[in-house]
Design a protein around this motif. Structure first.
Motif, short mmCIF file in Angstrom:
data_model
loop_
_atom_site.label_atom_id
_atom_site.label_comp_id
_atom_site.label_asym_id
_atom_site.label_seq_id
_atom_site.Cartn_x
_atom_site.Cartn_y
_atom_site.Cartn_z
N SER A 156 3.39 5.29 -15.96
CA SER A 156 3.05 3.87 -15.96
C SER A 156 2.58 3.41 -14.58
O SER A 156 1.61 2.66 -14.45
CB SER A 156 4.27 3.05 -16.41
N VAL A 157 3.27 3.87 -13.53
CA VAL A 157 2.89 3.50 -12.16
C VAL A 157 1.49 4.02 -11.84
O VAL A 157 0.65 3.30 -11.27
CB VAL A 157 3.91 4.04 -11.15
N VAL A 158 1.23 5.29 -12.19
CA VAL A 158 -0.08 5.88 -11.90
C VAL A 158 -1.18 5.13 -12.63
O VAL A 158 -2.24 4.82 -12.06
CB VAL A 158 -0.08 7.38 -12.30
N GLN A 159 -0.94 4.80 -13.90
CA GLN A 159 -1.96 4.09 -14.68
C GLN A 159 -2.25 2.71 -14.08
O GLN A 159 -3.42 2.31 -13.98
CB GLN A 159 -1.49 3.95 -16.13
N MET A 197 3.62 -4.36 -1.47
CA MET A 197 2.42 -4.74 -0.71
C MET A 197 2.04 -3.66 0.30
O MET A 197 0.87 -3.36 0.50
CB MET A 197 2.67 -6.06 0.01
N LYS A 198 3.05 -3.04 0.92
CA LYS A 198 2.79 -2.08 1.98
C LYS A 198 2.45 -0.70 1.43
O LYS A 198 1.52 -0.03 1.91
CB LYS A 198 4.03 -1.96 2.88
N MET A 199 3.17 -0.26 0.42
CA MET A 199 2.95 1.06 -0.19
C MET A 199 2.92 0.87 -1.70
O MET A 199 3.95 1.00 -2.37
CB MET A 199 4.06 2.04 0.22
N PRO A 200 1.77 0.54 -2.27
CA PRO A 200 1.69 0.14 -3.68
C PRO A 200 2.24 1.17 -4.65
O PRO A 200 2.84 0.80 -5.67
CB PRO A 200 0.19 -0.07 -3.91
N PHE A 201 2.05 2.45 -4.36
CA PHE A 201 2.51 3.47 -5.31
C PHE A 201 4.04 3.47 -5.41
O PHE A 201 4.61 3.28 -6.48
CB PHE A 201 2.00 4.85 -4.91
N ILE A 202 4.71 3.69 -4.27
CA ILE A 202 6.16 3.78 -4.32
C ILE A 202 6.77 2.41 -4.60
O ILE A 202 7.85 2.30 -5.20
CB ILE A 202 6.73 4.41 -3.02
N GLY A 203 6.06 1.34 -4.20
CA GLY A 203 6.51 -0.01 -4.56
C GLY A 203 6.49 -0.21 -6.06
O GLY A 203 7.39 -0.87 -6.61
N LEU A 241 -5.54 7.82 -7.10
CA LEU A 241 -4.47 8.04 -6.13
C LEU A 241 -4.98 8.85 -4.94
O LEU A 241 -5.80 9.76 -5.11
CB LEU A 241 -3.31 8.80 -6.77
N PRO A 242 -4.51 8.55 -3.72
CA PRO A 242 -4.86 9.40 -2.58
C PRO A 242 -4.47 10.86 -2.85
O PRO A 242 -3.53 11.14 -3.61
CB PRO A 242 -4.01 8.81 -1.45
N GLY A 243 -5.17 11.78 -2.21
CA GLY A 243 -5.01 13.20 -2.49
C GLY A 243 -3.59 13.69 -2.41
O GLY A 243 -3.11 14.42 -3.29
N HIS A 244 -2.85 13.32 -1.33
CA HIS A 244 -1.51 13.84 -1.16
C HIS A 244 -0.58 13.33 -2.25
O HIS A 244 0.29 14.06 -2.74
CB HIS A 244 -0.96 13.48 0.22
N LEU A 245 -0.77 12.06 -2.70
CA LEU A 245 0.05 11.53 -3.78
C LEU A 245 -0.33 12.17 -5.12
O LEU A 245 0.53 12.49 -5.93
CB LEU A 245 -0.12 10.01 -3.87
N ALA A 246 -1.63 12.35 -5.34
CA ALA A 246 -2.09 12.95 -6.59
C ALA A 246 -1.50 14.35 -6.77
O ALA A 246 -1.10 14.74 -7.87
CB ALA A 246 -3.61 13.00 -6.63
N GLY A 247 -1.43 15.11 -5.65
CA GLY A 247 -0.87 16.45 -5.74
C GLY A 247 0.60 16.44 -6.08
O GLY A 247 1.06 17.20 -6.94
N LEU A 248 1.37 15.56 -5.43
CA LEU A 248 2.80 15.47 -5.69
C LEU A 248 3.08 15.01 -7.11
O LEU A 248 3.93 15.57 -7.81
CB LEU A 248 3.46 14.52 -4.69
N VAL A 249 2.36 13.98 -7.55
CA VAL A 249 2.57 13.44 -8.89
C VAL A 249 2.15 14.45 -9.95
O VAL A 249 2.81 14.61 -10.98
CB VAL A 249 1.79 12.11 -9.05
N GLY A 250 1.05 15.15 -9.68
CA GLY A 250 0.58 16.13 -10.65
C GLY A 250 1.58 17.24 -10.90
O GLY A 250 1.73 17.72 -12.03
N GLN A 251 2.31 17.63 -9.87
CA GLN A 251 3.32 18.68 -10.04
C GLN A 251 4.46 18.22 -10.93
O GLN A 251 5.11 19.04 -11.59
CB GLN A 251 3.87 19.10 -8.68
N ILE A 252 4.73 16.92 -10.95
CA ILE A 252 5.80 16.39 -11.79
C ILE A 252 5.32 16.17 -13.22
O ILE A 252 5.98 16.56 -14.19
CB ILE A 252 6.33 15.06 -11.21
#
Length: 428
Positions: free
Chosen positions: A228-231, A35-41, A240-251
């Motif tokens: 799956s999480v990103v989708q 609920m608080k951080m949907p991506f990492i949750g 995804l917010p910019g900072h998350l999109a950048g981190l995820v994109g590198q992976i």
């Protein structure tokens, strides 16, 4: 937290009760993190989280597929601290720290990986209940970059920090560091954590549920989990917010070219130092007064899988390798062709240089066995390799154990490496 001796006297029924209570707390916190951080949750919802009592674990550990918490450690944290450590462990899985360590010092890389995550979580406005010594200018650096900077920065600081934890001087002194100064343990390889009891925890015993292992396919499962999480995030919440999109994109879509990774590997394995000297005499007869270099000799072994899968990639691989070797001054190069057995061995050096454009007969073409190359090196101690680079599709029989020298597997575009030692790079 109960003292270790007291824990060792707990009845099996009491241990089960405490583990069940911790599991209920973890389930609530995982839902709260969603609920608080949907991506990492979302990442946490796809990971197994296991509370354990074990003499080998003091805080937390992850092997990429599961997160383990010491029952007493997790239970004594406040809610905000529990959400922080859950996110901390999940980010180790997202960032593939278990795969990125490669041949680096485990304890130091643990610290660097913890700091990479520290900056991510503090940027997300999560309050850090523990802070390792660091330079604030490292914000935005990768664990690998922090790893290179840390030894010069941290002389004596980790011990001082650990002492403050023990003495209670730290504001959150009840959170103890893991081995080597890091908070947790997240780089276990093939049961690497199944070792001796941690100091002060002898007698607690071993929990059969605690079995951290980076198994074949873990890296691929982490990427699939992340996809799956990103989708799901994008279906329900948008981009995804910019900072998350950048981190995820590198992976998910690493941008570093295989040539750069190859250069980084060779440079990191190179133990010598280069400095300019008077003109090189071997060029004077041509009327050329070129500065020479004095350097320790780079001794490289290059093995080529000649089973048929690498033939199309040989020209660009050898061209890149030749340019790289030329930047190191003195070198000795042993090129070994091998399919199921050694086919041909060639030797080159800076006085008799390797010609990437030269005609080269490729021998072999059958099945692949990687072991003969490593056996050949062992049988010829005069080679003394600084490193070994193996060009292959990865389909073959591997040595049971890693050698004492660094190894890079350069994989063809559709290749895959089936061992968890050595550095891997794809020629995509």
């Amino acid at each position: 937290m109960a003292e270790p001796k007291e824990l060792s006297r707990l009845s099996p029924a009491e241990v089960d009760r405490r583990k069940k209570k911790a599991a209920e707390l973890i389930a609530q916190d995982r839902q709260g993190q969603l609920m608080k951080m949907p991506f990492i949750g979302g990442v946490l919802m796809r990971l197994d989280i296991v509370p354990v009592y074990d003499e080998r674990l003091e805080t937390a550990a992850t092997d990429g597929d599961r997160i383990y918490f010491d029952v007493e450690f997790y239970s004594r944290l406040g809610k905000d601290e529990r959400l922080f450590v859950l996110a901390h462990e999940a980010w180790h899985c997202v960032l593939l720290h278990f795969a990125r360590r490669q041949d680096r010092d485990p304890e130091l890389f643990n610290v660097a990986a913890d700091l990479e995550i520290h900056f991510i979580l503090t940027d997300a406005k999560l309050k850090a209940p523990f802070v390792l010594p660091h330079d604030p200018y490292w914000r935005g650096l990768s664990a690998e970059e922090i790893y290179e900077r840390y030894p010069r920065f941290a002389k004596g600081q980790l011990d001082a920090w650990a002492n403050s934890q023990t003495s209670g001087a730290h504001e959150s002194a009840h959170i103890h560091r893991g081995e080597g100064g890091s908070f947790d343990s997240h780089l276990e390889k093939n049961g690497g954590d199944a070792s001796d009891a941690l100091p002060g925890r002898e007698g607690i015993g071993r929990d059969p549920e605690y079995d951290p292992q980076v198994k074949p396919g873990t890296e691929e499962r982490c990427r699939e989990r992340l996809t799956s999480v990103v989708q799901q995030y994008e279906r329900t919440r948008g981009t995804l917010p910019g900072h998350l999109a950048g981190l995820v994109g590198q992976i998910l879509k690493p941008e570093i070219d295989w040539r750069e990774l190859l250069a980084q590997f060779v440079t990191s394995c190179y133990g010598g130092s280069r400095r300019w000297l008077p003109p090189a005499r071997r060029h004077v007869w041509q009327g050329l007064y070129l500065q020479s270099q004095r350097t320790e000799c780079l001794r490289a072994v290059v093995a080529v899988d000649t089973s048929g899968s690498t033939v199309g990639d040989l020209p660009r691989f050898f061209s890149e390798l030749n340019g790289l070797l030329g930047s190191f001054g003195a070198y000795e190069l042993t090129v070994i062709q091998c399919d199921a057995k050694i086919g041909k061995v060639e030797k080159f050096d800076d006085c008799h240089p390797f010609d990437p454009a030269g005609e080269r007969e490729v021998t072999g073409g059958g099945g692949t066995d990687f072991r003969p190359v490593f056996e050949y090196v062992d049988e010829h101690p005069e080679i003394e390799p600084s490193l070994l680079i193996y060009l292959t599709d990865g389909d073959g029989t591997y040595p049971e154990h890693a050698p004492s020298y660094p190894v890079m597997w350069v994989l063809t575009s559709d290749g895959n490496c089936a061992v968890d030692w050595g550095t891997r790079v794809s020629m995509r």
